[in-house]
Design a protein around this motif. Structure first.
Motif, mmCIF file in Angstrom:
data_model
loop_
_atom_site.group_PDB
_atom_site.id
_atom_site.type_symbol
_atom_site.label_atom_id
_atom_site.label_comp_id
_atom_site.label_asym_id
_atom_site.label_seq_id
_atom_site.Cartn_x
_atom_site.Cartn_y
_atom_site.Cartn_z
ATOM 1 N N VAL A 162 47.502 -2.729 45.460
ATOM 2 C CA VAL A 162 48.765 -3.435 45.661
ATOM 3 C C VAL A 162 49.811 -2.467 46.183
ATOM 4 O O VAL A 162 49.696 -1.241 46.019
ATOM 5 C CB VAL A 162 49.260 -4.069 44.337
ATOM 6 C CG1 VAL A 162 48.271 -5.093 43.846
ATOM 7 C CG2 VAL A 162 49.494 -3.005 43.277
ATOM 8 N N SER B 67 55.765 -1.563 45.585
ATOM 9 C CA SER B 67 56.868 -2.432 45.169
ATOM 10 C C SER B 67 56.415 -3.522 44.211
ATOM 11 O O SER B 67 57.218 -4.051 43.439
ATOM 12 C CB SER B 67 57.525 -3.067 46.400
ATOM 13 O OG SER B 67 56.573 -3.815 47.147
ATOM 14 N N ASN B 68 55.125 -3.877 44.265
ATOM 15 C CA ASN B 68 54.590 -4.931 43.400
ATOM 16 C C ASN B 68 53.824 -4.384 42.204
ATOM 17 O O ASN B 68 53.291 -5.160 41.413
ATOM 18 C CB ASN B 68 53.660 -5.858 44.193
ATOM 19 C CG ASN B 68 54.400 -6.655 45.249
ATOM 20 O OD1 ASN B 68 55.571 -7.012 45.063
ATOM 21 N ND2 ASN B 68 53.731 -6.933 46.359
ATOM 22 N N GLU B 69 53.761 -3.070 42.074
ATOM 23 C CA GLU B 69 52.925 -2.463 41.028
ATOM 24 C C GLU B 69 53.352 -2.880 39.633
ATOM 25 O O GLU B 69 52.520 -3.276 38.811
ATOM 26 C CB GLU B 69 52.985 -0.939 41.166
ATOM 27 C CG GLU B 69 52.026 -0.206 40.247
ATOM 28 C CD GLU B 69 52.046 1.283 40.505
ATOM 29 O OE1 GLU B 69 52.754 1.986 39.739
ATOM 30 O OE2 GLU B 69 51.382 1.741 41.454
ATOM 31 N N SER C 95 55.018 -5.515 38.711
ATOM 32 C CA SER C 95 54.775 -6.946 38.497
ATOM 33 C C SER C 95 53.303 -7.215 38.210
ATOM 34 O O SER C 95 52.965 -8.016 37.325
ATOM 35 C CB SER C 95 55.213 -7.753 39.728
ATOM 36 O OG SER C 95 56.603 -7.650 39.933
ATOM 37 N N VAL C 96 52.420 -6.524 38.935
ATOM 38 C CA VAL C 96 50.982 -6.708 38.711
ATOM 39 C C VAL C 96 50.601 -6.209 37.321
ATOM 40 O O VAL C 96 49.798 -6.840 36.613
ATOM 41 C CB VAL C 96 50.171 -5.977 39.798
ATOM 42 C CG1 VAL C 96 48.686 -5.992 39.466
ATOM 43 C CG2 VAL C 96 50.404 -6.632 41.156
ATOM 44 N N ASP D 125 58.709 -11.642 40.054
ATOM 45 C CA ASP D 125 59.030 -12.457 41.214
ATOM 46 C C ASP D 125 58.435 -13.849 41.045
ATOM 47 O O ASP D 125 57.578 -14.079 40.171
ATOM 48 C CB ASP D 125 58.489 -11.803 42.482
ATOM 49 C CG ASP D 125 59.183 -10.476 42.772
ATOM 50 O OD1 ASP D 125 60.342 -10.328 42.345
ATOM 51 O OD2 ASP D 125 58.559 -9.608 43.413
ATOM 52 N N PHE E 176 54.478 -14.172 41.011
ATOM 53 C CA PHE E 176 53.883 -13.605 39.806
ATOM 54 C C PHE E 176 54.265 -14.413 38.564
ATOM 55 O O PHE E 176 53.478 -14.545 37.632
ATOM 56 C CB PHE E 176 54.317 -12.149 39.633
ATOM 57 C CG PHE E 176 53.743 -11.220 40.658
ATOM 58 C CD1 PHE E 176 52.429 -10.808 40.588
ATOM 59 C CD2 PHE E 176 54.525 -10.759 41.709
ATOM 60 C CE1 PHE E 176 51.892 -9.942 41.526
ATOM 61 C CE2 PHE E 176 54.001 -9.905 42.654
ATOM 62 C CZ PHE E 176 52.688 -9.501 42.572
#
Length: 294
Positions: free
Chosen positions: A191, A194-196, A198-199, A251, A254
């Motif tokens: 990923v 920037s999305n780390e 959230s994941v 977000d 997610f």
């Protein structure tokens, strides 16, 4: 450095082993002549056993460090528990539980992090620390459940539940740490940075919810009341996280995925209730015995 010679190949190891051996020999001699001991001297045998295991516990950090130190303490804790159960010596079994506590604190503190170099999910030094420790605590919980002293029934119950909780806590801690590291290293999901976060948050919600659902299902199918309670508590944690954390920090995509995952897990709980509603009813609404008619 004397320690560089390896485990049990230096003078300090021989010193610890010799002292422990002498103490255990004294304990053995006390059992052979226990009939000659006065009432005030009865404590000498359990005190000697506790001291012997204490010397070994203190000696471990002088020989090994890192995951091997936790591994050694797990083996010592299991040995103390087995000795206590075999000889019906309550103090030894309690020492084993105390060693597990020490090993668990060190594992969660110093061994939770692993190097990113040559990291492989589940196959790393963290598994060496947590795997044997979880297994040893689980085996000890079974031993406490089968404790031969019926007069210690309440203590048996408390220790069995306590050790089971600790084993599951360590398992969930280990899996959570693996998930976080796996995402950060790109081993589980590739990923964008920037999305780390959230994941990771979504993954933890899914992991905790799935683990809670598995524990709940195990308790329902096996008819274990305390497992059902533990599963419900574990399911409540990601639900609370979902509404208090994920709803505000994730977000939109997610957030939707998080709600869908928890919705599926809660539907599974509803299905289990429908299939095994008698077990749930017994858990939540204990029926009082009917009053005898005059």
């Amino acid at each position: 450095n004397d320690r560089d010679l390896g485990f049990f190949h230096n003078s300090s190891a021989l010193s610890y082993l010799f002292v422990a051996a002498v103490i255990f020999v004294i304990a053995y001699l006390l059992t052979r002549w226990k009939g000659d001991l006065s009432r005030s001297e009865k404590f000498l045998y359990p005190a000697a056993v506790v001291a012997g295991f204490g010397v070994l516990v203190i000696g471990v950090p002088s020989q090994v460090d890192g995951a091997w130190m936790v591994f050694s303490w797990a083996a010592l804790g299991l040995a103390a528990t087995a000795f206590g159960i075999r000889t019906r010596l309550l103090e030894a079994a309690l020492v084993g539980a105390g060693i597990f506590v020490i090993a668990a604190l060190v594992a969660m503190g110093e061994e939770s992090g692993v190097s990113s170099r040559d990291y492989t999910v589940l196959i790393n030094s963290r598994l060496l620390a947590f795997g044997p420790l979880i297994a040893a605590i689980g085996i000890s919980a079974v031993g406490w459940y089968r404790w031969p002293f019926y007069e210690a029934r309440e203590l048996r119950r408390v220790m069995t539940i306590g050790l089971t909780i600790v084993a599951n806590w360590l398992m969930l801690w280990f899996l959570s740490a693996e998930l976080i590291k796996g995402v950060q290293n790109g081993e589980l999901f590739n990923v964008a940075s920037s999305n780390e976060d959230s994941v990771i948050s979504l993954g933890l919600t899914a992991l905790w919810g799935t683990y809670g659902a598995v524990v709940l299902a195990t308790g329902v199918i096996g008819g274990w009341r305390h497992a059902r309670l533990g599963g419900l508590v574990l399911l409540a944690i990601p639900v609370i996280k979902l509404f208090l954390v994920d709803s505000f920090l994730l977000d939109a995509g997610f957030r939707v995925a998080s709600f869908m995952i928890m919705g599926l897990l809660l539907l599974l709980g509803g299905y289990l209730y429908q299939r095994h509603n008698e077990a749930f009813r017994e858990f939540f609404l204990k029926q009082q015995p009917e009053a005898k008619s005059a």
